[in-house]
Write a protein that holds these residues in place. Structure first.
Motif, PDB file in Angstrom:
ATOM      1  N   ARG A 148      15.796  47.655  62.572  1.00 10.14           N
ATOM      2  CA  ARG A 148      16.844  47.640  61.875  1.00 10.14           C
ATOM      3  C   ARG A 148      17.726  46.930  63.122  1.00 10.14           C
ATOM      4  N   VAL A 149      18.237  45.897  62.549  1.00 11.38           N
ATOM      5  CA  VAL A 149      19.056  44.953  64.081  1.00 11.38           C
ATOM      6  C   VAL A 149      20.525  45.519  63.918  1.00 11.38           C
ATOM      7  N   THR A 150      21.190  45.724  64.874  1.00 13.40           N
ATOM      8  CA  THR A 150      22.389  46.573  65.040  1.00 13.40           C
ATOM      9  C   THR A 150      23.146  46.205  66.805  1.00 13.40           C
ATOM     10  N   GLU A 151      24.518  45.957  66.120  1.00 12.29           N
ATOM     11  CA  GLU A 151      25.508  44.976  67.364  1.00 12.29           C
ATOM     12  C   GLU A 151      25.341  46.946  67.940  1.00 12.29           C
ATOM     13  N   ARG A 152      26.736  46.519  69.608  1.00 14.57           N
ATOM     14  CA  ARG A 152      26.530  48.162  70.085  1.00 14.57           C
ATOM     15  C   ARG A 152      27.891  48.191  69.976  1.00 14.57           C
ATOM     16  N   ASP A 153      28.243  49.240  69.866  1.00 17.42           N
ATOM     17  CA  ASP A 153      29.591  49.954  69.429  1.00 17.42           C
ATOM     18  C   ASP A 153      30.282  50.222  71.425  1.00 17.42           C
ATOM     19  N   LYS A 154      31.691  50.235  71.627  1.00 21.68           N
ATOM     20  CA  LYS A 154      31.804  50.593  72.889  1.00 21.68           C
ATOM     21  C   LYS A 154      31.383  51.822  73.824  1.00 21.68           C
ATOM     22  N   SER A 155      29.666  52.792  73.252  1.00 19.72           N
ATOM     23  CA  SER A 155      29.731  53.666  74.211  1.00 19.72           C
ATOM     24  C   SER A 155      28.199  53.145  73.892  1.00 19.72           C
ATOM     25  N   GLY A 156      27.578  51.645  73.779  1.00 22.73           N
ATOM     26  CA  GLY A 156      26.712  51.383  73.156  1.00 22.73           C
ATOM     27  C   GLY A 156      25.765  51.916  72.550  1.00 22.73           C
ATOM     28  N   GLY A 157      26.318  52.678  71.679  1.00 22.05           N
ATOM     29  CA  GLY A 157      25.395  53.091  69.738  1.00 22.05           C
ATOM     30  C   GLY A 157      25.320  52.051  68.962  1.00 22.05           C
ATOM     31  N   PRO A 158      24.776  52.401  68.509  1.00 21.80           N
ATOM     32  CA  PRO A 158      24.282  51.105  66.803  1.00 21.80           C
ATOM     33  C   PRO A 158      25.639  51.103  65.968  1.00 21.80           C
ATOM     34  N   ASN A 159      25.275  49.781  66.433  1.00 26.57           N
ATOM     35  CA  ASN A 159      26.872  49.123  65.001  1.00 26.57           C
ATOM     36  C   ASN A 159      26.535  48.628  63.819  1.00 26.57           C
ATOM     37  N   GLY A 160      27.159  48.322  63.048  1.00 26.65           N
ATOM     38  CA  GLY A 160      27.012  47.494  61.904  1.00 26.65           C
ATOM     39  C   GLY A 160      27.432  46.249  61.901  1.00 26.65           C
ATOM     40  N   THR A 161      26.565  44.693  61.025  1.00 29.90           N
ATOM     41  CA  THR A 161      26.278  43.677  62.121  1.00 29.90           C
ATOM     42  C   THR A 161      27.704  42.837  61.395  1.00 29.90           C
ATOM     43  N   GLY A 162      28.416  41.117  61.564  1.00 33.71           N
ATOM     44  CA  GLY A 162      29.240  40.841  61.165  1.00 33.71           C
ATOM     45  C   GLY A 162      28.600  40.162  60.886  1.00 33.71           C
ATOM     46  N   TYR A 163      29.074  39.578  59.498  1.00 35.89           N
ATOM     47  CA  TYR A 163      28.257  38.204  59.052  1.00 35.89           C
ATOM     48  C   TYR A 163      28.139  37.021  59.843  1.00 35.89           C
ATOM     49  N   ALA A 164      29.635  36.447  60.099  1.00 32.60           N
ATOM     50  CA  ALA A 164      29.659  35.681  61.484  1.00 32.60           C
ATOM     51  C   ALA A 164      28.461  35.964  62.620  1.00 32.60           C
ATOM     52  N   THR A 165      28.176  37.203  63.003  1.00 36.08           N
ATOM     53  CA  THR A 165      27.072  37.169  64.136  1.00 36.08           C
ATOM     54  C   THR A 165      25.634  36.939  62.786  1.00 36.08           C
ATOM     55  N   PHE A 166      25.862  37.463  62.459  1.00 37.05           N
ATOM     56  CA  PHE A 166      24.624  37.562  61.390  1.00 37.05           C
ATOM     57  C   PHE A 166      23.920  35.922  61.692  1.00 37.05           C
TER      58      PHE A 166
END
Length: 459
Positions: free
Chosen positions: A128-146
């Motif tokens: 699973r690939v995720t972006e980081r949130d402000k705390s460094g935890g996992p976040n969802g992915t935006g389509y443009a980033t994908f």
């Protein structure tokens, strides 16, 4: 006791211990004349070499026999002890069946979720690939980033994103609201599977306006279309819109990231859409690593790409860096503590069952003190008697284990009926060879555990 010592010399030494122990169990202390008569009959049978005699066939040899023969004798005598006291045996078996059955049922749930490999080719390469949130935890992915990651990364054999979809199926019976997913082209390639009827999605079908195609799960194909292979290539109506049915997934495919999903359609995003932005984190991103690429290697490459994107779009990312998590870890990290806690709890229930049966056996052993005294007087060593008692306890636990499997089977059906539909690997929960092996091991260990205390306490 004196009668046993005198008449016991009429019986060959290889048979003396078991025959006298059996006679003491059946007649000792109640009818001396009956005891003497049965002992004389046993001695006569041994001298005439008639192994089919009741006593001789049930309790043959003792010391000096080969190990296998001695073990068979112990087993025969152990089964006879169960039949001599049916009430005691039934109570002990029921107690063990409850403990072993509960443990087996919970293990059958925990095993496919925590211990077995995922049901995909090379499952250790799925992440699973995720972006980081402000705390460094996992976040969802935006389509443009994908899109940027898909175009710039070289670590993945396949990379895809998905979102939830709940269309209403019409035109084939009563309208039905279904759970499904919108996915990009390589979604099924990430998991290493392909439709067994029809085909996968194409790149062109992921374009908005051209994405009205659908792939069915095997379950939905059977339930709403009767398993008709000719439905591929026909149209179905979803949300009052015609969709072309292009494929059916195989029955073996387990969609662990969305277990209740019964159909899939192309995502159909383009970068002009407001919900395809970099700050829209509603997509789940999954990838299959190339052979030879480690998870850390992929993460390092994604961190470099992320740093470029953050530098280019500083106001659209909460933090730099990406997280790469093995799919199995992602699926189990929230439920693993609870499942292990439940498994530990039923383990304690099994220990309580062992303690109760051990108390029963201890009381039973105290009633057999005269039998053990006779065996000791005739030369039986302490270890030999302990081995016989442990054999009896293991027999008892194995019978309890067989009964426990039946209780576990009923318990598993109840657990599956009340389990949430999004529980991963729900269909894999059941009694298989691994669960049977676990039950056999638990039964043997349980028999040794509750048999040691009375064996050492009375010998």
């Amino acid at each position: 006791m004196r009668m046993a010592r005198v008449l016991g010399w009429l019986i060959p030494s290889s048979d003396r211990e078991f025959i006298l122990g059996d006679l003491e169990e059946a007649h000792g202390g109640r009818s001396p004349l009956r005891y003497a008569w049965e002992l004389l009959k046993a001695a006569w049978a041994c001298s005439r070499h008639r192994p089919r005699h009741a006593y001789y066939s049930l309790i043959t040899s003792s010391r000096g026999d080969p190990l296998v023969t001695t073990l068979l004798n112990d087993l025969r005598y152990g089964f006879r002890q169960l039949l001599v006291r049916p009430g005691f045996s039934a109570l002990a078996v029921l107690t063990l069946a409850l403990g072993i059955g509960a443990t087996t049922a919970i293990f059958s749930v925990v095993n496919p979720i925590l211990f077995q490999s995922l049901p995909y080719p090379s499952p250790d390469r799925i992440v699973r690939v995720t972006e980081r949130d402000k705390s460094g935890g996992p976040n969802g992915t935006g389509y443009a980033t994908f899109v940027d990651i898909h175009n710039m990364s070289t670590s993945f054999e396949a990379l895809a994103v998905s979102s939830q979809w709940q269309p209403t199926l019409q035109g084939t019976g009563d309208p039905e609201r279904l759970n499904g997913q919108r996915v990009t082209k390589d979604f099924f390639s990430v998991f290493g599977v392909r439709p067994f009827l029809g085909r996968d999605f194409t790149t062109e079908e992921n374009i908005r306006g051209q994405h009205h195609v659908v792939i069915l799960s095997y379950r939905l194909w059977q339930r709403r279309f009767g398993g008709d292979p000719s439905v591929v290539g026909k149209q179905v109506t979803l949300n009052e819109t015609p969709y072309l049915l292009v494929g059916v997934m195989p029955q073996s495919f387990e969609n662990l990231i969305s277990p209740s999903a019964e159909l899939w359609g192309p995502l159909g995003y383009d970068l002009s859409l407001s919900y395809a932005c970099r700050t829209c984190h509603h997509l789940g991103e999954y990838g299959r690593l190339k052979a030879g690429i480690s998870r850390d290697g992929a993460r390092q490459e994604l961190d470099v790409i992320s740093a470029r994107l953050v530098a280019q779009y500083p106001n659209e990312y909460a933090a730099a860096g990406m997280l790469v998590t093995p799919l199995q870890e992602m699926l189990t990290q929230n439920m693993k503590p609870a499942l292990l806690a439940v498994l530990g709890a039923v383990g304690l229930v099994l220990l309580i069952a062992c303690a109760n049966v051990s108390s029963l056996l201890l009381g039973r052993a105290m009633q057999r003190e005269s039998e053990f005294a006779i065996r000791g007087a005739l030369g039986a060593k302490r270890g030999r008697v302990i081995r016989q008692l442990l054999t009896e306890s293991v027999i008892l636990s194995m019978v309890g284990g067989v009964a426990g499997i039946g209780l576990a089977w009923a318990g598993i059906r109840g657990l599956k009926a009340i389990a949430p539909p999004n529980l991963p690997r729900l269909e894999a929960i059941g009694i298989d060879a691994g669960v049977l092996g676990f039950t056999a091991g638990v039964s043997i260990l349980t028999g040794l555990l509750f048999g040691l205390i009375p064996a050492f306490a009375t010998c």
